[in-house]
Design a protein around this motif. Structure first.
Motif, PDB file in Angstrom:
ATOM      1  N   ALA A 152     -16.733  -4.816  33.226  1.00 36.72           N
ATOM      2  CA  ALA A 152     -17.643  -3.980  34.001  1.00 36.72           C
ATOM      3  C   ALA A 152     -18.151  -2.807  33.185  1.00 36.72           C
ATOM      4  O   ALA A 152     -19.203  -2.258  33.472  1.00 36.72           O
ATOM      5  CB  ALA A 152     -16.942  -3.486  35.268  1.00 36.72           C
ATOM      6  N   PHE A 153     -17.395  -2.406  32.136  1.00 42.72           N
ATOM      7  CA  PHE A 153     -17.793  -1.242  31.343  1.00 42.72           C
ATOM      8  C   PHE A 153     -17.553  -1.524  29.870  1.00 42.72           C
ATOM      9  O   PHE A 153     -16.562  -2.159  29.503  1.00 42.72           O
ATOM     10  CB  PHE A 153     -17.004  -0.005  31.767  1.00 42.72           C
ATOM     11  N   ASN A 154     -18.467  -1.073  29.043  1.00 38.40           N
ATOM     12  CA  ASN A 154     -18.329  -1.211  27.590  1.00 38.40           C
ATOM     13  C   ASN A 154     -18.398   0.171  26.959  1.00 38.40           C
ATOM     14  O   ASN A 154     -19.300   0.954  27.256  1.00 38.40           O
ATOM     15  CB  ASN A 154     -19.441  -2.114  27.038  1.00 38.40           C
ATOM     16  N   TRP A 155     -17.443   0.474  26.069  1.00 33.98           N
ATOM     17  CA  TRP A 155     -17.338   1.807  25.473  1.00 33.98           C
ATOM     18  C   TRP A 155     -18.246   2.011  24.273  1.00 33.98           C
ATOM     19  O   TRP A 155     -18.335   3.134  23.744  1.00 33.98           O
ATOM     20  CB  TRP A 155     -15.884   2.070  25.071  1.00 33.98           C
ATOM     21  N   THR A 156     -18.936   0.999  23.830  1.00 35.77           N
ATOM     22  CA  THR A 156     -19.786   1.131  22.650  1.00 35.77           C
ATOM     23  C   THR A 156     -20.927   2.109  22.896  1.00 35.77           C
ATOM     24  O   THR A 156     -21.620   2.029  23.909  1.00 35.77           O
ATOM     25  CB  THR A 156     -20.359  -0.240  22.249  1.00 35.77           C
ATOM     26  N   GLY A 157     -21.131   3.038  21.942  1.00 38.68           N
ATOM     27  CA  GLY A 157     -22.246   3.965  22.039  1.00 38.68           C
ATOM     28  C   GLY A 157     -21.900   5.364  21.555  1.00 38.68           C
ATOM     29  O   GLY A 157     -20.737   5.705  21.310  1.00 38.68           O
ATOM     30  N   PHE A 158     -22.934   6.178  21.395  1.00 36.44           N
ATOM     31  CA  PHE A 158     -22.774   7.589  21.026  1.00 36.44           C
ATOM     32  C   PHE A 158     -22.454   8.416  22.264  1.00 36.44           C
ATOM     33  O   PHE A 158     -22.835   8.052  23.386  1.00 36.44           O
ATOM     34  CB  PHE A 158     -24.063   8.121  20.378  1.00 36.44           C
ATOM     35  N   TYR A 159     -21.783   9.554  22.059  1.00 38.60           N
ATOM     36  CA  TYR A 159     -21.473  10.446  23.173  1.00 38.60           C
ATOM     37  C   TYR A 159     -21.352  11.881  22.672  1.00 38.60           C
ATOM     38  O   TYR A 159     -21.079  12.141  21.494  1.00 38.60           O
ATOM     39  CB  TYR A 159     -20.171  10.022  23.860  1.00 38.60           C
ATOM     40  N   VAL A 160     -21.565  12.817  23.575  1.00 36.84           N
ATOM     41  CA  VAL A 160     -21.343  14.247  23.337  1.00 36.84           C
ATOM     42  C   VAL A 160     -20.633  14.802  24.567  1.00 36.84           C
ATOM     43  O   VAL A 160     -20.718  14.224  25.659  1.00 36.84           O
ATOM     44  CB  VAL A 160     -22.660  15.014  23.086  1.00 36.84           C
ATOM     45  N   GLY A 161     -19.927  15.925  24.391  1.00 36.84           N
ATOM     46  CA  GLY A 161     -19.220  16.479  25.538  1.00 36.84           C
ATOM     47  C   GLY A 161     -18.693  17.871  25.281  1.00 36.84           C
ATOM     48  O   GLY A 161     -18.947  18.484  24.228  1.00 36.84           O
ATOM     49  N   ALA A 162     -17.950  18.378  26.255  1.00 38.88           N
ATOM     50  CA  ALA A 162     -17.372  19.717  26.185  1.00 38.88           C
ATOM     51  C   ALA A 162     -15.918  19.644  26.630  1.00 38.88           C
ATOM     52  O   ALA A 162     -15.511  18.702  27.323  1.00 38.88           O
ATOM     53  CB  ALA A 162     -18.152  20.691  27.073  1.00 38.88           C
ATOM     54  N   ASN A 163     -15.126  20.651  26.222  1.00 32.90           N
ATOM     55  CA  ASN A 163     -13.706  20.648  26.557  1.00 32.90           C
ATOM     56  C   ASN A 163     -13.187  22.049  26.813  1.00 32.90           C
ATOM     57  O   ASN A 163     -13.766  23.043  26.345  1.00 32.90           O
ATOM     58  CB  ASN A 163     -12.886  19.977  25.442  1.00 32.90           C
ATOM     59  N   LEU A 164     -12.082  22.125  27.558  1.00 35.74           N
ATOM     60  CA  LEU A 164     -11.352  23.361  27.822  1.00 35.74           C
ATOM     61  C   LEU A 164      -9.861  23.066  27.700  1.00 35.74           C
ATOM     62  O   LEU A 164      -9.411  21.964  28.020  1.00 35.74           O
ATOM     63  CB  LEU A 164     -11.647  23.899  29.223  1.00 35.74           C
ATOM     64  N   GLY A 165      -9.096  24.058  27.228  1.00 37.95           N
ATOM     65  CA  GLY A 165      -7.658  23.820  27.106  1.00 37.95           C
ATOM     66  C   GLY A 165      -6.911  25.030  26.595  1.00 37.95           C
ATOM     67  O   GLY A 165      -7.368  26.170  26.719  1.00 37.95           O
ATOM     68  N   GLY A 166      -5.762  24.756  26.015  1.00 37.55           N
ATOM     69  CA  GLY A 166      -4.919  25.806  25.483  1.00 37.55           C
ATOM     70  C   GLY A 166      -4.446  25.452  24.085  1.00 37.55           C
ATOM     71  O   GLY A 166      -4.219  24.284  23.768  1.00 37.55           O
ATOM     72  N   ARG A 167      -4.291  26.475  23.220  1.00 38.32           N
ATOM     73  CA  ARG A 167      -3.859  26.269  21.851  1.00 38.32           C
ATOM     74  C   ARG A 167      -2.671  27.183  21.545  1.00 38.32           C
ATOM     75  O   ARG A 167      -2.688  28.373  21.847  1.00 38.32           O
ATOM     76  CB  ARG A 167      -5.010  26.569  20.883  1.00 38.32           C
ATOM     77  N   TRP A 168      -1.638  26.607  20.945  1.00 34.00           N
ATOM     78  CA  TRP A 168      -0.440  27.348  20.562  1.00 34.00           C
ATOM     79  C   TRP A 168      -0.362  27.353  19.042  1.00 34.00           C
ATOM     80  O   TRP A 168      -0.251  26.310  18.414  1.00 34.00           O
ATOM     81  CB  TRP A 168       0.802  26.705  21.164  1.00 34.00           C
ATOM     82  N   LEU A 169      -0.430  28.548  18.453  1.00 31.30           N
ATOM     83  CA  LEU A 169      -0.367  28.715  17.006  1.00 31.30           C
ATOM     84  C   LEU A 169       1.030  29.147  16.590  1.00 31.30           C
ATOM     85  O   LEU A 169       1.610  30.053  17.180  1.00 31.30           O
ATOM     86  CB  LEU A 169      -1.382  29.767  16.551  1.00 31.30           C
ATOM     87  N   GLN A 170       1.566  28.484  15.550  1.00 29.24           N
ATOM     88  CA  GLN A 170       2.851  28.848  14.973  1.00 29.24           C
ATOM     89  C   GLN A 170       2.641  29.291  13.531  1.00 29.24           C
ATOM     90  O   GLN A 170       2.138  28.530  12.703  1.00 29.24           O
ATOM     91  CB  GLN A 170       3.824  27.665  15.011  1.00 29.24           C
ATOM     92  N   ASP A 171       3.015  30.525  13.251  1.00 26.08           N
ATOM     93  CA  ASP A 171       2.914  31.101  11.902  1.00 26.08           C
ATOM     94  C   ASP A 171       4.292  31.632  11.524  1.00 26.08           C
ATOM     95  O   ASP A 171       4.772  32.607  12.102  1.00 26.08           O
ATOM     96  CB  ASP A 171       1.868  32.222  11.902  1.00 26.08           C
ATOM     97  N   ARG A 172       4.935  30.997  10.558  1.00 25.28           N
ATOM     98  CA  ARG A 172       6.293  31.382  10.157  1.00 25.28           C
ATOM     99  C   ARG A 172       6.308  31.732   8.679  1.00 25.28           C
ATOM    100  O   ARG A 172       5.662  31.065   7.857  1.00 25.28           O
ATOM    101  CB  ARG A 172       7.284  30.245  10.436  1.00 25.28           C
ATOM    102  N   GLY A 173       7.058  32.789   8.335  1.00 26.63           N
ATOM    103  CA  GLY A 173       7.153  33.207   6.941  1.00 26.63           C
ATOM    104  C   GLY A 173       8.341  34.109   6.709  1.00 26.63           C
ATOM    105  O   GLY A 173       9.156  34.372   7.614  1.00 26.63           O
ATOM    106  N   ASN A 174       8.426  34.606   5.472  1.00 27.48           N
ATOM    107  CA  ASN A 174       9.526  35.487   5.081  1.00 27.48           C
ATOM    108  C   ASN A 174       9.017  36.448   4.027  1.00 27.48           C
ATOM    109  O   ASN A 174       8.515  36.032   2.974  1.00 27.48           O
ATOM    110  CB  ASN A 174      10.691  34.646   4.534  1.00 27.48           C
ATOM    111  N   ILE A 175       9.118  37.751   4.307  1.00 24.35           N
ATOM    112  CA  ILE A 175       8.670  38.783   3.379  1.00 24.35           C
ATOM    113  C   ILE A 175       9.885  39.585   2.930  1.00 24.35           C
ATOM    114  O   ILE A 175      10.515  40.276   3.747  1.00 24.35           O
ATOM    115  CB  ILE A 175       7.622  39.718   4.018  1.00 24.35           C
TER     116      ILE A 175
END
Length: 234
Positions: free
Chosen positions: A47-70
């Motif tokens: 009933a549906f075929n995924w072939t083709g170009f597409y564009v879109g938008a998104n929303l979400g959350g991002r978790w950044l991990q920055d680890r070091g030693n000075i």
């Protein structure tokens, strides 16, 4: 008399021949006609075929991990942020298998400052991030389950301030790799919605703060991104 006997014999013979033929005709019955089996005119299609170009938008959350030693002082600059962005790509379906290529860009404000035991301060901020990834999935008609992976990039802003108040900052783009997966559903023949998770690793660059007493060091930069999105298929 011979003629009478001959006539009687011929009559008896004719009676036997025609009687046998009639009886054989009665015994033989032609088999009933069999209607031809129905042959499907077409093989059912998806009933549906995924072939083709597409564009879109998104929303979400991002978790950044920055680890070091000075100078023996470990730190962790972990931060979370809401993000929003755009994506676009192309899918090609072969049977139930869907292959594709996608690019995306997201903006958020991950920022965290850490005060070291020496009195120095360091800060890491991540604004823009993006990726170019391959996708491979399995379609259950309008449902698509997929994995994805490829090149990731992110723009990091770093700043160091020593105990005397001297500050040094820099902004640079880091490249790395990303992997993840998701689930997408085609609501209509042109609109689909999805949920997706991506893990990215930007390596362990060496950071220095010229003009300050903050020592140079290596930091490990990784991120987790979870988002929902909507796509328009051409």
């Amino acid at each position: 008399m011979n003629r009478s006997i001959l006539r009687s014999a011929l009559g008896a013979t004719a009676l036997l021949v025609f009687g046998g033929a009639a009886q054989a005709a009665d015994l033989y019955r032609a088999p009933p006609a069999v209607a031809p089996a129905a042959v499907p005119t077409a093989i059912p299609a998806y009933a549906f075929n995924w072939t083709g170009f597409y564009v879109g938008a998104n929303l979400g959350g991002r978790w950044l991990q920055d680890r070091g030693n000075i100078a023996g002082n470990p730190y962790g600059l972990n931060s979370t942020s809401f993000v929003g962005g755009l994506q676009g790509g192309y899918n090609y379906q072969i049977g139930n298998i869907v292959l594709g290529l996608e690019a995306d860009v997201d903006y958020g404000r991950n920022s965290r400052t850490s005060l070291l035991a020496t009195g120095d301060q360091i800060r890491t901020r991540l604004d823009w991030s993006g990726s170019v990834r391959g996708r491979a999935g399995y379609a259950f008609d309008r449902f698509l389950v997929y994995g994805t992976g490829g090149l990731a990039w992110a723009n990091f802003d770093t700043r160091g301030t020593d105990a005397a108040g001297n500050t040094s900052s820099s902004s640079r783009t880091r490249a790395g790799w990303t992997v993840g997966g998701g689930l997408e559903y085609a609501v209509t023949n042109n609109v689909s919605v999805r949920g997706e998770y991506l893990y990215a690793d930007y390596g362990s660059p060496t950071i220095s703060y010229p003009g300050t007493a903050v020592g140079s060091h290596r930091e490990t930069l990784t991120s987790h991104l979870a988002r929902i999105g909507v796509n328009w298929k051409f």
